[in-house]
Design a protein around this motif. Structure first.
Motif, PDB file in Angstrom:
ATOM      1  N   SER A 140       0.819  -1.214   0.000  1.00  0.00           N
ATOM      2  CA  SER A 140       0.000   0.000   0.000  1.00  0.00           C
ATOM      3  C   SER A 140       0.850   1.259   0.000  1.00  0.00           C
ATOM      4  O   SER A 140       0.466   2.287  -0.562  1.00  0.00           O
ATOM      5  CB  SER A 140      -0.949   0.015   1.206  1.00  0.00           C
ATOM      6  OG  SER A 140      -0.247   0.301   2.398  1.00  0.00           O
ATOM      7  N   ARG A 142       3.437   1.702  -1.614  1.00  0.00           N
ATOM      8  CA  ARG A 142       4.010   1.898  -2.942  1.00  0.00           C
ATOM      9  C   ARG A 142       2.952   2.134  -4.016  1.00  0.00           C
ATOM     10  O   ARG A 142       3.273   2.191  -5.206  1.00  0.00           O
ATOM     11  CB  ARG A 142       4.888   0.690  -3.294  1.00  0.00           C
ATOM     12  CG  ARG A 142       6.231   0.776  -2.590  1.00  0.00           C
ATOM     13  CD  ARG A 142       6.800  -0.559  -2.168  1.00  0.00           C
ATOM     14  NE  ARG A 142       8.040  -0.324  -1.395  1.00  0.00           N
ATOM     15  CZ  ARG A 142       8.067   0.018  -0.109  1.00  0.00           C
ATOM     16  NH1 ARG A 142       6.938   0.177   0.558  1.00  0.00           N
ATOM     17  NH2 ARG A 142       9.217   0.232   0.504  1.00  0.00           N
ATOM     18  N   MET A 143       1.714   2.283  -3.599  1.00  0.00           N
ATOM     19  CA  MET A 143       0.647   2.597  -4.545  1.00  0.00           C
ATOM     20  C   MET A 143       0.642   4.091  -4.865  1.00  0.00           C
ATOM     21  O   MET A 143       1.000   4.918  -4.027  1.00  0.00           O
ATOM     22  CB  MET A 143      -0.722   2.215  -3.956  1.00  0.00           C
ATOM     23  CG  MET A 143      -0.942   0.729  -3.804  1.00  0.00           C
ATOM     24  SD  MET A 143      -2.588   0.397  -3.084  1.00  0.00           S
ATOM     25  CE  MET A 143      -2.541  -1.396  -2.990  1.00  0.00           C
ATOM     26  N   THR A 144       0.214   4.412  -6.069  1.00  0.00           N
ATOM     27  CA  THR A 144       0.079   5.819  -6.457  1.00  0.00           C
ATOM     28  C   THR A 144      -1.056   6.450  -5.662  1.00  0.00           C
ATOM     29  O   THR A 144      -2.162   5.902  -5.626  1.00  0.00           O
ATOM     30  CB  THR A 144      -0.229   5.940  -7.956  1.00  0.00           C
ATOM     31  OG1 THR A 144       0.818   5.297  -8.694  1.00  0.00           O
ATOM     32  CG2 THR A 144      -0.334   7.397  -8.369  1.00  0.00           C
ATOM     33  N   THR A 181      -6.032  -0.213   2.648  1.00  0.00           N
ATOM     34  CA  THR A 181      -5.310  -0.593   1.436  1.00  0.00           C
ATOM     35  C   THR A 181      -6.265  -0.710   0.251  1.00  0.00           C
ATOM     36  O   THR A 181      -5.956  -0.250  -0.860  1.00  0.00           O
ATOM     37  CB  THR A 181      -4.578  -1.930   1.640  1.00  0.00           C
ATOM     38  OG1 THR A 181      -3.637  -1.790   2.716  1.00  0.00           O
ATOM     39  CG2 THR A 181      -3.835  -2.352   0.381  1.00  0.00           C
ATOM     40  N   ALA A 185      -6.253   1.471  -3.155  1.00  0.00           N
ATOM     41  CA  ALA A 185      -6.202   0.781  -4.447  1.00  0.00           C
ATOM     42  C   ALA A 185      -7.326   1.226  -5.376  1.00  0.00           C
ATOM     43  O   ALA A 185      -7.160   1.221  -6.607  1.00  0.00           O
ATOM     44  CB  ALA A 185      -6.271  -0.732  -4.233  1.00  0.00           C
TER      45      ALA A 185
END
Length: 277
Positions: A140, A142-144, A181, A185
């Motif tokens: 999470s 490393r998510m945009t 998360t 996403a």
């Protein structure tokens, strides 16, 4: 049940309920490895009160949001004092509707509720689930970052988050970590994903508490222990408020990685200690 045990378990419940590290996993591991008293060995009312304490924490921190949801939803139904306002001026009503949609998938859990409860005494399973929670939090981070708030949230977003909440019923998986998360996403802003996750827990915790409270009174209550239970509940409420505010601060900075490493360490220790003892 000593007052010391009640305070310790209350603190653990309040902190781990909202920080993405699994409250059920921590309480069960403490009970399995160290024999601390929880609902699993006859103190179901105490478990209910601990969850009630954390529920109060949410109402304290997000009281204005809850009030807006109630007032604006009643207004849309022409039952409230502000009836007649434009629909697009009611983000609280929209948020309430999204929470209802996201809560519906929990009905899928009812047929397997007893099976899931049987996993609470399996510390190795709990350890593995905590390690998986850590992996999820690591991803999470490393998510945009998303840009959607309640106005941009869709029904599909709510359903996805709700289905992920169902998965998080598995002991050892963090409900807040999983739903936050999932929110990130689907493109929600990180801080809104945190808010939605906590507000989403209100119907889930309330519903579970009602069912558990019925079971608690059916099984019988040792009223001499109620003062200790209430002290534990107060500890859960206070530590819960602190944990929510801490996670809100962390969400603004956008980093949950520290919790990932923590879950990996605790999960690994749970597995190792269980195998040794």
């Amino acid at each position: 049940m000593s007052v010391g045990n009640a305070i310790l378990l209350g603190l653990v419940q309040g902190i781990t309920e909202f920080l993405p590290v699994s409250s059920s996993g921590h309480l069960s591991i403490l009970n399995n490895l160290f024999g601390l008293t929880t609902a699993e060995n006859g103190h179901l009312l105490f478990d209910v009160l601990l969850h009630l304490g954390t529920l109060i924490s949410i109402l304290v921190v997000y009281g204005q949001d809850v009030k807006d949801m109630v007032v604006e939803t009643l207004s849309l139904m022409n039952l409230g004092p502000q009836s007649g306002l434009q629909r697009d001026r009611k983000p609280g009503a929209r948020l309430f509707f999204m929470i209802v949609i996201a809560t519906l998938p929990l009905l899928l859990i009812l047929p397997i509720k007893d099976l899931l409860e049987g996993l609470y005494d399996k510390s190795i399973f709990l350890g593995v689930a905590l390690i998986l929670t850590g992996c999820m939090l690591y991803v999470s981070d490393r998510m945009t970052p998303g840009t959607k708030n309640v106005g941009g949230m869709t029904l599909l977003d709510a359903l996805i988050i709700g289905l992920c909440q169902c998965v998080a019923v598995i002991p050892g998986l963090s409900r807040s970590g999983t739903t936050i998360t999932a929110g990130i996403a689907t493109g929600l802003k990180r801080d809104f994903a945190v808010k939605f996750s906590f507000l989403l827990s209100i119907p889930a915790v309330l519903g579970a508490n009602i069912l558990s409270l019925i079971d608690a009174f059916r099984d019988g209550v040792d009223w001499s222990l109620v003062p200790a239970y209430l002290i534990g509940m107060a500890a859960a409420m206070i530590s819960g408020i602190v944990a929510i505010e801490l996670l809100k601060y962390i969400a603004r900075r956008g980093k949950f990685g520290g919790f990932a490493y923590y879950c990996w360490v605790v999960g690994a220790l749970s597995i190792i200690l269980t195998m040794i003892f």
